[in-house]
Design a protein around this motif. Structure first.
Motif, PDB file in Angstrom:
ATOM      1  N   LYS A  44       0.889  -1.249  -0.012  1.00  0.00           N
ATOM      2  CA  LYS A  44       0.009   0.039   0.054  1.00  0.00           C
ATOM      3  C   LYS A  44       0.866   1.131   0.141  1.00  0.00           C
ATOM      4  N   LEU A  45       1.873   1.170   0.789  1.00  0.00           N
ATOM      5  CA  LEU A  45       2.826   2.483   0.958  1.00  0.00           C
ATOM      6  C   LEU A  45       3.579   2.795  -0.461  1.00  0.00           C
ATOM      7  N   THR A  46       4.083   1.681  -1.212  1.00  0.00           N
ATOM      8  CA  THR A  46       4.610   1.789  -2.486  1.00  0.00           C
ATOM      9  C   THR A  46       3.456   2.338  -3.350  1.00  0.00           C
ATOM     10  N   GLU A  47       2.400   1.524  -3.644  1.00  0.00           N
ATOM     11  CA  GLU A  47       1.509   2.192  -4.559  1.00  0.00           C
ATOM     12  C   GLU A  47       0.913   3.544  -4.130  1.00  0.00           C
ATOM     13  N   ASN A  48       0.699   3.912  -3.036  1.00  0.00           N
ATOM     14  CA  ASN A  48       0.422   5.388  -2.706  1.00  0.00           C
ATOM     15  C   ASN A  48       1.322   6.164  -3.063  1.00  0.00           C
ATOM     16  N   LEU A  49       2.637   6.014  -2.779  1.00  0.00           N
ATOM     17  CA  LEU A  49       3.724   6.691  -3.331  1.00  0.00           C
ATOM     18  C   LEU A  49       3.837   6.912  -4.820  1.00  0.00           C
ATOM     19  N   GLN A  50       3.588   5.831  -5.675  1.00  0.00           N
ATOM     20  CA  GLN A  50       3.451   5.921  -6.990  1.00  0.00           C
ATOM     21  C   GLN A  50       2.338   6.635  -7.626  1.00  0.00           C
ATOM     22  N   ARG A  51       1.271   6.540  -6.899  1.00  0.00           N
ATOM     23  CA  ARG A  51       0.007   7.162  -7.150  1.00  0.00           C
ATOM     24  C   ARG A  51       0.300   8.945  -7.214  1.00  0.00           C
ATOM     25  N   ILE A  52       1.028   9.317  -6.155  1.00  0.00           N
ATOM     26  CA  ILE A  52       1.153  10.694  -5.984  1.00  0.00           C
ATOM     27  C   ILE A  52       2.169  11.186  -6.873  1.00  0.00           C
ATOM     28  N   ILE A  53       3.032  10.502  -7.199  1.00  0.00           N
ATOM     29  CA  ILE A  53       4.117  10.524  -8.348  1.00  0.00           C
ATOM     30  C   ILE A  53       3.573  10.930  -9.562  1.00  0.00           C
ATOM     31  N   GLN A  54       2.535  10.024  -9.972  1.00  0.00           N
ATOM     32  CA  GLN A  54       1.697  10.246 -11.147  1.00  0.00           C
ATOM     33  C   GLN A  54       0.527  11.460 -11.264  1.00  0.00           C
ATOM     34  N   PHE A  55       0.289  11.735 -10.006  1.00  0.00           N
ATOM     35  CA  PHE A  55      -0.625  12.691  -9.811  1.00  0.00           C
ATOM     36  C   PHE A  55       0.096  13.991 -10.236  1.00  0.00           C
ATOM     37  N   ARG A  56       1.447  14.066  -9.592  1.00  0.00           N
ATOM     38  CA  ARG A  56       2.133  15.322  -9.742  1.00  0.00           C
ATOM     39  C   ARG A  56       2.422  15.529 -11.200  1.00  0.00           C
ATOM     40  N   ALA A  57       2.520  14.504 -12.203  1.00  0.00           N
ATOM     41  CA  ALA A  57       3.079  14.549 -13.255  1.00  0.00           C
ATOM     42  C   ALA A  57       1.833  15.120 -14.325  1.00  0.00           C
ATOM     43  N   ILE A  58       0.560  15.458 -13.644  1.00  0.00           N
ATOM     44  CA  ILE A  58      -0.135  16.037 -14.429  1.00  0.00           C
ATOM     45  C   ILE A  58      -0.147  17.218 -14.805  1.00  0.00           C
ATOM     46  N   PHE A  59       0.563  18.031 -13.761  1.00  0.00           N
ATOM     47  CA  PHE A  59       0.840  19.413 -13.875  1.00  0.00           C
ATOM     48  C   PHE A  59       2.251  19.894 -14.504  1.00  0.00           C
ATOM     49  N   PRO A  60       2.164  19.930 -15.830  1.00  0.00           N
ATOM     50  CA  PRO A  60       3.582  20.317 -16.288  1.00  0.00           C
ATOM     51  C   PRO A  60       4.264  21.547 -15.864  1.00  0.00           C
ATOM     52  N   GLU A  61       3.601  22.744 -15.452  1.00  0.00           N
ATOM     53  CA  GLU A  61       3.895  24.057 -15.327  1.00  0.00           C
ATOM     54  C   GLU A  61       4.719  23.766 -13.885  1.00  0.00           C
ATOM     55  N   PHE A  62       4.067  22.786 -13.001  1.00  0.00           N
ATOM     56  CA  PHE A  62       4.436  22.567 -11.472  1.00  0.00           C
ATOM     57  C   PHE A  62       5.822  21.963 -11.768  1.00  0.00           C
ATOM     58  N   GLN A  63       5.864  20.812 -12.682  1.00  0.00           N
ATOM     59  CA  GLN A  63       7.002  20.047 -12.713  1.00  0.00           C
ATOM     60  C   GLN A  63       8.175  20.892 -13.189  1.00  0.00           C
ATOM     61  N   LEU A  64       7.762  21.856 -14.147  1.00  0.00           N
ATOM     62  CA  LEU A  64       8.830  22.641 -14.698  1.00  0.00           C
ATOM     63  C   LEU A  64       9.499  23.628 -13.533  1.00  0.00           C
ATOM     64  N   ALA A  65       8.664  24.004 -12.620  1.00  0.00           N
ATOM     65  CA  ALA A  65       8.943  24.965 -11.713  1.00  0.00           C
ATOM     66  C   ALA A  65       9.837  24.283 -10.626  1.00  0.00           C
ATOM     67  N   LEU A  66       9.349  23.073 -10.489  1.00  0.00           N
ATOM     68  CA  LEU A  66       9.820  22.307  -9.212  1.00  0.00           C
ATOM     69  C   LEU A  66      11.405  22.164  -8.927  1.00  0.00           C
ATOM     70  N   PRO A  67      12.143  21.601  -9.836  1.00  0.00           N
ATOM     71  CA  PRO A  67      13.720  21.622  -9.509  1.00  0.00           C
ATOM     72  C   PRO A  67      14.338  22.854  -9.119  1.00  0.00           C
TER      73      PRO A  67
END
Ligand SMILES: [Zn+2]
Ligand SMILES: [Zn+2]
Length: 192
Positions: free
Chosen positions: A129-152
């Motif tokens: 469950k912990l691994t699945e939930n971690l992966q789900r959040i990573i995928q969720f964050r990938a939906i927002f390209p502008e956020f991904q761009l600003a993040l690093p």
């Protein structure tokens, strides 16, 4: 305060913004109206606004799409232990660290490991469950390209800037207090 101002400035031209109803719906739909950490159904429990990267000087999270979601009150408060650590050892972010307490790496008294044991008693299920939930959040964050761009850039520069801001404020406050104190002493000496 500074992080809220920065959030507004950074995201003002983004396609989707955090205060739009559409974003709230997207979040609830993506996580099936469940807490992204423990999966409890949020229909019948108190949901609370949650920042994946906490809004403090160590995690430097922003109030923007991709970082804001809804979680249960319990997880929100349990996660604070990881968020308040200056340096993380289990993962590079507070939320990933929170989901990495699988009972393998921490000392036996770890409160977060105990918490996950209370949520999923079976070690195999807990790990899964912990691994699945971690992966789900990573995928969720990938939906927002502008956020991904600003993040690093943010992740690299913000904690340093915030630490400097905190220290500058402290020096300023100390100097101000000292000056005020001296003025008061001088004034009272003039009176006597
Ligand atoms: Zn939860
Ligand atoms: Zn732990």
């Amino acid at each position: 305060m500074f992080l809220h101002e920065l959030s507004r400035a950074i995201s003002k031209d983004w396609v989707l913004r955090v205060d739009q109803e559409q974003y709230g719906e997207l979040v609830r739909q993506y996580f099936s109206n469940r807490c992204p950490y423990c999966l409890i159904d949020l229909t019948n429990s108190t949901a609370i606004v949650e920042h994946l990267d906490g809004m403090n000087r160590y995690r430097a999270g922003l109030h923007v799409v991709g970082n804001v979601l809804v979680a249960c009150r319990k997880c929100n408060s349990e996660k604070r232990r990881d968020d308040s650590l200056k340096a993380l050892t289990l993962a590079s972010s507070g939320w990933a660290s929170f989901l990495s307490h699988d009972g393998m790496a921490c000392a036996s008294g770890c409160k977060t490991c105990r918490y996950w044991e209370s949520v999923w008693v079976d070690p195999g299920e807990r790990k899964k469950k912990l691994t699945e939930n971690l992966q789900r959040i990573i995928q969720f964050r990938a939906i927002f390209p502008e956020f991904q761009l600003a993040l690093p850039t943010l992740a690299q520069a913000l904690p340093i800037s915030l630490t400097k801001l905190y220290s500058d404020c402290q020096i300023f406050a100390e100097t101000e207090i000292k000056t005020l104190l001296l003025n008061f002493i001088a004034a009272s000496e003039n009176q006597s």
